[in-house]
Design an enzyme around this catalytic site. Structure first.
Site, PDB file in Angstrom:
ATOM      1  N   SER A   1      61.593  19.898  91.981  1.00 24.58           N
ATOM      2  CA  SER A   1      60.630  18.802  91.933  1.00 24.58           C
ATOM      3  C   SER A   1      61.191  17.625  91.130  1.00 24.58           C
ATOM      4  O   SER A   1      62.226  17.065  91.486  1.00 24.58           O
ATOM      5  CB  SER A   1      59.306  19.321  91.353  1.00 24.58           C
ATOM      6  OG  SER A   1      58.259  18.433  91.618  1.00 24.58           O
TER       7      SER A   1
ATOM      8  N   ASP B   1      54.426  22.332 101.532  1.00 28.58           N
ATOM      9  CA  ASP B   1      54.432  21.756 100.187  1.00 28.58           C
ATOM     10  C   ASP B   1      53.374  20.659 100.120  1.00 28.58           C
ATOM     11  O   ASP B   1      53.494  19.627 100.777  1.00 28.58           O
ATOM     12  CB  ASP B   1      55.820  21.192  99.878  1.00 28.58           C
ATOM     13  CG  ASP B   1      56.003  20.799  98.422  1.00 28.58           C
ATOM     14  OD1 ASP B   1      55.048  20.298  97.814  1.00 28.58           O
ATOM     15  OD2 ASP B   1      57.117  20.993  97.897  1.00 28.58           O
TER      16      ASP B   1
ATOM     17  N   HIS C   1      54.819  24.268  97.088  1.00 29.74           N
ATOM     18  CA  HIS C   1      55.703  23.552  96.173  1.00 29.74           C
ATOM     19  C   HIS C   1      56.350  24.517  95.173  1.00 29.74           C
ATOM     20  O   HIS C   1      57.547  24.447  94.921  1.00 29.74           O
ATOM     21  CB  HIS C   1      54.896  22.475  95.440  1.00 29.74           C
ATOM     22  CG  HIS C   1      55.728  21.557  94.621  1.00 29.74           C
ATOM     23  ND1 HIS C   1      56.762  20.810  95.147  1.00 29.74           N
ATOM     24  CD2 HIS C   1      55.683  21.237  93.288  1.00 29.74           C
ATOM     25  CE1 HIS C   1      57.313  20.069  94.192  1.00 29.74           C
ATOM     26  NE2 HIS C   1      56.682  20.320  93.063  1.00 29.74           N
TER      27      HIS C   1
END
Length: 278
Positions: free
Chosen positions: A99, A228, A257
């Protein structure tokens, strides 16, 4: 020294906490927002047991690192990481970023090159840019990030707890919810300084990593879930794979995610195969 937290002090005096375990080729982990190095526990243990040296730090203002009022921006995150790798004399590293941490890895290479880097893995990562713009129509509108700012400011404790549902796909029909994982996310998030956590929202949403990706002249594995809900795959990995010169993309069908936790064994195996591959 026993009982002393491992930290380095950066050029501006900020203490950055890190873990440095095992021996062998180094695997360096960069965590997502608003978490800490502890988000990588399932990888640190696995790769350490496989004979790798595993290193993970808490980004400034996150986890056990100093909470700073200023310097909470992507260039500084990358420079902090560079100071850490220099201090530990890390060479031939596999850099792994999730991320926001994927942005940190890309920006590190963009600013500091690949002299210490053998390979890179970006998982659920924000590059090239996740904000919707004229040039990036598949991104998320500013209102989404304004909502994250409001949630963080108004009642971040509840906001972080609520965020775990889409983060791990626990809001999907039939999902097996781990209350322990939700609590771990909440605990890590609450360790972050509110100023640093708030500042980081702009960094992970508005930073453009296009030029950084172009400089990633090492084998690069992109792993992304096609469900996600935080970093949409079409705005991120599907574009990044076309920019980074040596990138390949592995899509996890139905994965959220936070797939490093929900798909831990598959993720670890895929990354291990990538590290060992030619």
């Amino acid at each position: 020294m026993e009982g002393v937290l491992s930290t380095i002090s950066t050029k501006d005096g900020t203490r950055i906490f890190y873990k440095d375990w095992g021996s062998g080729q180094p695997v360096v982990f960069s965590h997502g927002w608003p978490l800490s190095a502890d988000a990588w526990d399932g990888q640190m243990l696995f790769f350490g047991q496989q004979g790798y040296r595993v290193i993970a730090h808490d980004r400034r203002s996150h986890g056990r690192s100093d909470q700073t009022w200023s310097g909470n921006h992507m260039d500084q995150y990358a420079d902090d990481l560079a100071e850490l790798l220099d201090a530990l004399d890390v060479r031939d590293a596999v850099m792994i970023g999730h991320s926001t941490g994927g942005g940190e890895v890309a920006r590190y290479i963009g600013r500091h090159g690949t002299a210490r880097v053998a390979k890179a893995v970006l998982v659920g990562a924000v590059p090239p840019i996740i904000l919707k713009t004229a040039a990036n129509p598949g991104g998320l509108p500013m209102e989404v990030f304004d909502g994250i700012r409001k949630g963080t400011y108004d009642d971040r404790s509840q906001f972080f707890l609520d965020l775990t549902m889409p983060f791990y796909g626990f809001n999907r029909d039939g999902a097996k919810v781990s209350e322990g994982l939700r609590q771990s996310f909440w605990l890590q998030g609450m360790m972050a300084g509110i100023k640093g956590a708030y500042d980081c929202i702009q960094q992970f949403s508005e930073s453009d990593f296009t030029e950084d990706l172009k400089k990633m002249a090492v084998p690069t594995l992109l792993i992304h879930g096609d469900d996600d809900q935080i970093v949409p795959i079409d705005a991120a990995a599907r574009r990044a794979v076309e920019i980074a010169p040596q990138a390949t993309l592995t899509v996890y069908e139905g994965a959220p995610h936070g797939l490093t936790a929900t798909h831990q064994d598959r993720f670890n195996a895929d990354v291990l195969a990538f590290i060992k591959g030619a």
